[in-house]
Design an enzyme around this catalytic site. Structure first.
Site, PDB file in Angstrom:
ATOM      1  N   TYR A   1       0.866  -1.188   0.000  1.00 19.06           N
ATOM      2  CA  TYR A   1       0.000   0.000   0.000  1.00 19.06           C
ATOM      3  C   TYR A   1       0.895   1.227   0.000  1.00 19.06           C
ATOM      4  CZ  TYR A   1      -3.253   3.570   1.519  1.00 19.06           C
ATOM      5  OH  TYR A   1      -4.009   4.717   1.585  1.00 19.06           O
TER       6      TYR A   1
ATOM      7  N   GLU B   1      -3.358   7.454  -4.217  1.00 18.61           N
ATOM      8  CA  GLU B   1      -3.252   6.164  -3.529  1.00 18.61           C
ATOM      9  C   GLU B   1      -2.990   5.063  -4.545  1.00 18.61           C
ATOM     10  OE1 GLU B   1      -6.059   4.660  -0.109  1.00 18.61           O
ATOM     11  OE2 GLU B   1      -6.824   3.940  -2.011  1.00 18.61           O
TER      12      GLU B   1
END
Ligand code: ADP
Ligand code: MG
Length: 389
Positions: free
Chosen positions: A108, A196
């Protein structure tokens, strides 16, 4: 302002961040053709302004072009409901067909604005992928954060520290350093509120690649980027929110039944809080702005009335720049124009308040005047529950 995954990936790619080969399709035939181009085996991904698609059936590994077409038909025909969309979901109008990548590891990585420090913060985790919310909840120590100094920017040694902490080594670690620095460049150049990549993957062949991408631009910076308005997909927005934006009204749909019309964002927040305290459920946040005109008030009223969930209206206005009698006229005109019979409570204060109240009382509308914020809020709640007529 949000954009789709495929648009975010195009931007990342222009900054040297590797992405899978892909094509955007607008029809199920195009989905089939794109799948053929990928050699049959591919990943078909619904493009909506929300994440959580994988778990909701919006991302699928496909083995044949016909299967891609079938799945395309299924997706185009429905609204996709994910953890992030709310109960009504979002309509799928575009589909991304991508090469199917053999994934070895998922990470992530994001950069977002931290409101407390007023700085960009980089967030990374070696446990990326579809369960990142669980990781954040159950084992927050697995989430790395780094606040970026806006003066010195993100330094290569800081990016390297993150890459090493993710467990990367050798060439791939250096690739990751480069990628993180490039991601920060995107953030600054494009005025992002959020970027993101989840998951950022290491492929089985040993390459680093952005497998998903989400970008939100800072609304206050849209005027600096002439291309942004054209990138917007209006099918993903609430029609009432689009209408409100045209009139420069800050409107957000909520799930309750009391439509709220307020001037000033702070007063609007306080109004929602007090309504909730009185047991009411607001149907929206609506700030007509400090210097709202009669036309703006009337338009705001129309927008509230178009929401079928609204069963009553609470107007909370402080007449400063705009006089209360002028605002009252705006309300009366709008209510009469659409034949509004819903209960209305108005709480007003400020310039010409008595004239405003008199106009409302004599208007023939189903309107009551609140003496103050608390009284107004409890009145509309009681009117809706049938306690007061
Ligand atoms: P969402 O975050 O909305 O669930 P993603 O784009 O992250 O959607 O896709 C969900 C999962 O599907 C990813 O975590 C990844 O494991 C897998 N995936 C996505 N795109 C590909 C691809 N091109 N090849 C292989 N797997 C993929
Ligand atoms: Mg994802």
């Amino acid at each position: 302002m949000n954009i789709h995954e495929y648009q975010a990936k195009e931007i990342l790619n222009t900054y040297g961040i590797p992405i899978p080969r892909g094509r955007v399709a607008l029809t199920s035939d195009q989905v089939e053709r794109a799948a053929k181009m990928m050699g049959g085996r591919c990943v078909v991904k619904a493009q909506i302004y929300a994440g959580g698609r994988g778990k909701a059936g919006g991302v699928r590994l496909i083995h044949h072009p016909e299967e891609a077409q079938e799945y395309g038909k299924e997706l185009f025909g429905r609204s996709l409901v994910t953890k992030q969309t709310g109960p009504h979901g979002l309509k799928v109008r575009r589909i991304l067909v991508e090469e199917a990548v053999e994934i070895a590891r998922e990470f992530y990585l994001s950069i977002t604005l931290d409101r407390e420090s007023s700085r960009y913060v980089l967030i990374a985790s070696a446990e990326g992928g579809m369960d990142i919310e669980d990781v954040a909840g159950k084992s927050p120590e697995k989430i790395l954060t780094l606040t970026i100094d806006p003066f010195s920017g993100l330094r290569p040694f800081q990016a390297r520290k993150i890459a090493l902490a993710l467990g990367l080594a050798g060439t791939i670690c250096e690739d990751c350093v480069e990628l993180i620095l490039n991601l920060y460049r995107v953030c600054l150049d494009k005025d992002c509120a959020l970027i993101e990549i989840n998951p950022l993957v290491v492929t089985k062949a040993g390459w680093l690649m952005a497998m998903d991408a989400k970008i939100s631009f800072d609304d206050n910076a849209i005027y600096r980027h002439r291309e942004y308005p054209d990138m917007m997909d209006y099918s993903q927005l609430d029609p009432l929110e689009i209408n409100a934006a045209k009139y420069d009204l800050a409107y957000i749909k909520l799930s309750g039944s009391i439509g709220c019309l307020v001037n000033g964002a702070g007063l609007a927040m306080a109004t929602l809080d007090v309504l909730k305290e009185c047991g009411g459920e607001p149907a929206n946040f609506l700030d007509v702005g400090g210097g709202a005109t009669r036309e703006k008030v009337a338009e705001a009223f129309r927008i509230i009335l178009q929401d079928c969930d609204v069963k009553g209206i609470f107007v909370n206005i402080f007449g400063g720049i705009m006089r209360c009698d002028v605002i009252a006229q705006g309300i009366i005109e709008a209510a009469e124009a659409v034949g509004c019979t819903l209960p209305i409570v108005v709480r007003m204060d400020g310039s010409n308040v008595e004239e405003g109240k008199t106009l409302l009382r004599e208007s023939g509308l189903n309107v009551q005047i609140g003496n103050n914020l608390g009284d107004g809020a409890s009145r509309i709640v009681r009117m809706l529950s049938g306690e007061v007529q």
